[in-house]
Design a protein around this motif. Structure first.
Motif, PDB file in Angstrom:
ATOM      1  N   GLY A  84       2.987   6.388  -2.579  1.00  0.00           N
ATOM      2  CA  GLY A  84       2.794   7.278  -1.413  1.00  0.00           C
ATOM      3  C   GLY A  84       3.309   8.343  -1.495  1.00  0.00           C
ATOM      4  N   TYR A  85       4.237   8.890  -2.540  1.00  0.00           N
ATOM      5  CA  TYR A  85       5.029  10.003  -2.578  1.00  0.00           C
ATOM      6  C   TYR A  85       4.212  11.404  -2.648  1.00  0.00           C
ATOM      7  N   CYS A  86       4.384  12.088  -1.924  1.00  0.00           N
ATOM      8  CA  CYS A  86       3.418  13.391  -1.949  1.00  0.00           C
ATOM      9  C   CYS A  86       3.937  14.387  -3.145  1.00  0.00           C
ATOM     10  N   GLY A  87       5.073  14.123  -3.624  1.00  0.00           N
ATOM     11  CA  GLY A  87       5.557  14.940  -4.842  1.00  0.00           C
ATOM     12  C   GLY A  87       5.260  14.477  -6.198  1.00  0.00           C
ATOM     13  N   ALA A  88       4.614  13.306  -6.138  1.00  0.00           N
ATOM     14  CA  ALA A  88       4.380  12.756  -7.400  1.00  0.00           C
ATOM     15  C   ALA A  88       3.156  13.310  -8.085  1.00  0.00           C
ATOM     16  N   ASN A 127       0.935  -1.097   0.104  1.00  0.00           N
ATOM     17  CA  ASN A 127       0.067   0.022  -0.057  1.00  0.00           C
ATOM     18  C   ASN A 127       0.825   1.255   0.129  1.00  0.00           C
ATOM     19  N   GLU A 128       0.184   2.309  -0.026  1.00  0.00           N
ATOM     20  CA  GLU A 128       0.950   3.625  -0.177  1.00  0.00           C
ATOM     21  C   GLU A 128       2.018   3.995   1.100  1.00  0.00           C
ATOM     22  N   THR A 129       1.473   3.529   2.177  1.00  0.00           N
ATOM     23  CA  THR A 129       2.236   3.891   3.591  1.00  0.00           C
ATOM     24  C   THR A 129       3.801   3.316   3.536  1.00  0.00           C
ATOM     25  N   VAL A 130       4.565   3.883   4.030  1.00  0.00           N
ATOM     26  CA  VAL A 130       5.850   3.767   4.093  1.00  0.00           C
ATOM     27  C   VAL A 130       5.988   2.429   5.092  1.00  0.00           C
ATOM     28  N   GLY A 131       7.000   1.509   4.467  1.00  0.00           N
ATOM     29  CA  GLY A 131       7.070   0.115   5.007  1.00  0.00           C
ATOM     30  C   GLY A 131       8.336   0.259   6.026  1.00  0.00           C
ATOM     31  N   ARG A 132       8.422  -0.766   6.910  1.00  0.00           N
ATOM     32  CA  ARG A 132       9.427  -0.640   8.014  1.00  0.00           C
ATOM     33  C   ARG A 132       9.631  -2.031   8.362  1.00  0.00           C
ATOM     34  N   GLU A 133      11.019  -2.298   8.395  1.00  0.00           N
ATOM     35  CA  GLU A 133      11.340  -3.784   9.078  1.00  0.00           C
ATOM     36  C   GLU A 133      12.475  -3.523  10.011  1.00  0.00           C
ATOM     37  N   ASN A 134      12.186  -4.353  11.070  1.00  0.00           N
ATOM     38  CA  ASN A 134      13.245  -4.162  12.251  1.00  0.00           C
ATOM     39  C   ASN A 134      14.247  -5.042  11.810  1.00  0.00           C
ATOM     40  N   ASN A 176      -3.937  11.114   0.184  1.00  0.00           N
ATOM     41  CA  ASN A 176      -3.575   9.681   0.618  1.00  0.00           C
ATOM     42  C   ASN A 176      -1.943   9.614   0.455  1.00  0.00           C
ATOM     43  N   CYS A 177      -1.135  10.705   0.351  1.00  0.00           N
ATOM     44  CA  CYS A 177       0.100  10.558   0.204  1.00  0.00           C
ATOM     45  C   CYS A 177       0.698  10.513   1.584  1.00  0.00           C
ATOM     46  N   THR A 178       1.785   9.665   1.552  1.00  0.00           N
ATOM     47  CA  THR A 178       2.260   9.388   3.013  1.00  0.00           C
ATOM     48  C   THR A 178       3.724   9.823   3.427  1.00  0.00           C
ATOM     49  N   TRP A 179       4.596  10.237   2.257  1.00  0.00           N
ATOM     50  CA  TRP A 179       5.891  10.730   2.515  1.00  0.00           C
ATOM     51  C   TRP A 179       6.158  11.749   1.482  1.00  0.00           C
ATOM     52  N   ARG A 180       7.242  12.612   2.006  1.00  0.00           N
ATOM     53  CA  ARG A 180       7.902  13.611   1.224  1.00  0.00           C
ATOM     54  C   ARG A 180       9.146  13.826   1.435  1.00  0.00           C
TER      55      ARG A 180
END
Length: 166
Positions: free
Chosen positions: A129-133, A76-83, A139-143
């Motif tokens: 998810g890029y706000c600059g696209a 999905n559009e949110t930023v993914g994260r892995e520990n 629904n953008c989640t990162w910039r």
């Protein structure tokens, strides 16, 4: 190190253009991120019609999938994260012994820097998810807020290697 020694345990890492191209650059960016993280997206460049992890992927393009290797779960559009501490602690024991290739000792030393309190993270930020696209909406989640530094991969590898060996 592993690719110089033809370490077969590296899988496609030694032929992956994302890791071996002579003109690679490493960018340090400051991002503003919605911290409602999702699962880390495994993104790889297509080589010979595959992403080298069981997914069809047009050669020369990036393909991203979420889930375990072999899964075809869309991201999905949110930023993914892995520990990283959790990710690597589930992979069995790593050891640097007499006769171990230098690349294995390098990997072991890098992993010893990870702890439960300082686990390290991989992040995945997808274009969707890029706000600059173009056409980015609510629904953008990162910039990107700043481009802090751009260096050659060889410079980054030397500095990172010096830290791992410390």
């Amino acid at each position: 190190l592993a690719c110089q020694n033809n370490d077969s345990r590296q899988g496609h890492g030694c032929t992956n253009p994302e890791a071996t191209s002579p003109d690679l650059m490493v960018n340090k960016l400051t991002l503003e991120v919605d911290t409602n993280y999702s699962q880390y997206a495994r993104c790889n460049i297509g080589i010979n019609g595959t992403d080298q992890h069981g997914h069809a992927c047009k050669t020369g393009t990036y393909c991203c999938f979420c889930g375990d290797d072999g899964d075809k779960v869309p991201c999905n559009e949110t930023v993914g994260r892995e520990n990283l501490f959790n990710h690597w602690s589930d992979r069995g024991s790593f050891a640097c012994r007499d006769g171990s290739p230098a690349s294995e000792c390098y990997r072991v030393n890098a992993l010893t820097k990870l702890t439960p309190d300082r686990p390290g993270f991989w992040y995945s930020s997808l274009l969707s998810g890029y706000c600059g696209a173009a056409g980015a909406g609510a629904n953008c989640t990162w910039r990107v807020t700043a481009v802090d530094k751009i260096v050659t991969r060889s410079c980054h590898s030397k500095v990172f290697g010096d830290e791992v060996q410390a």
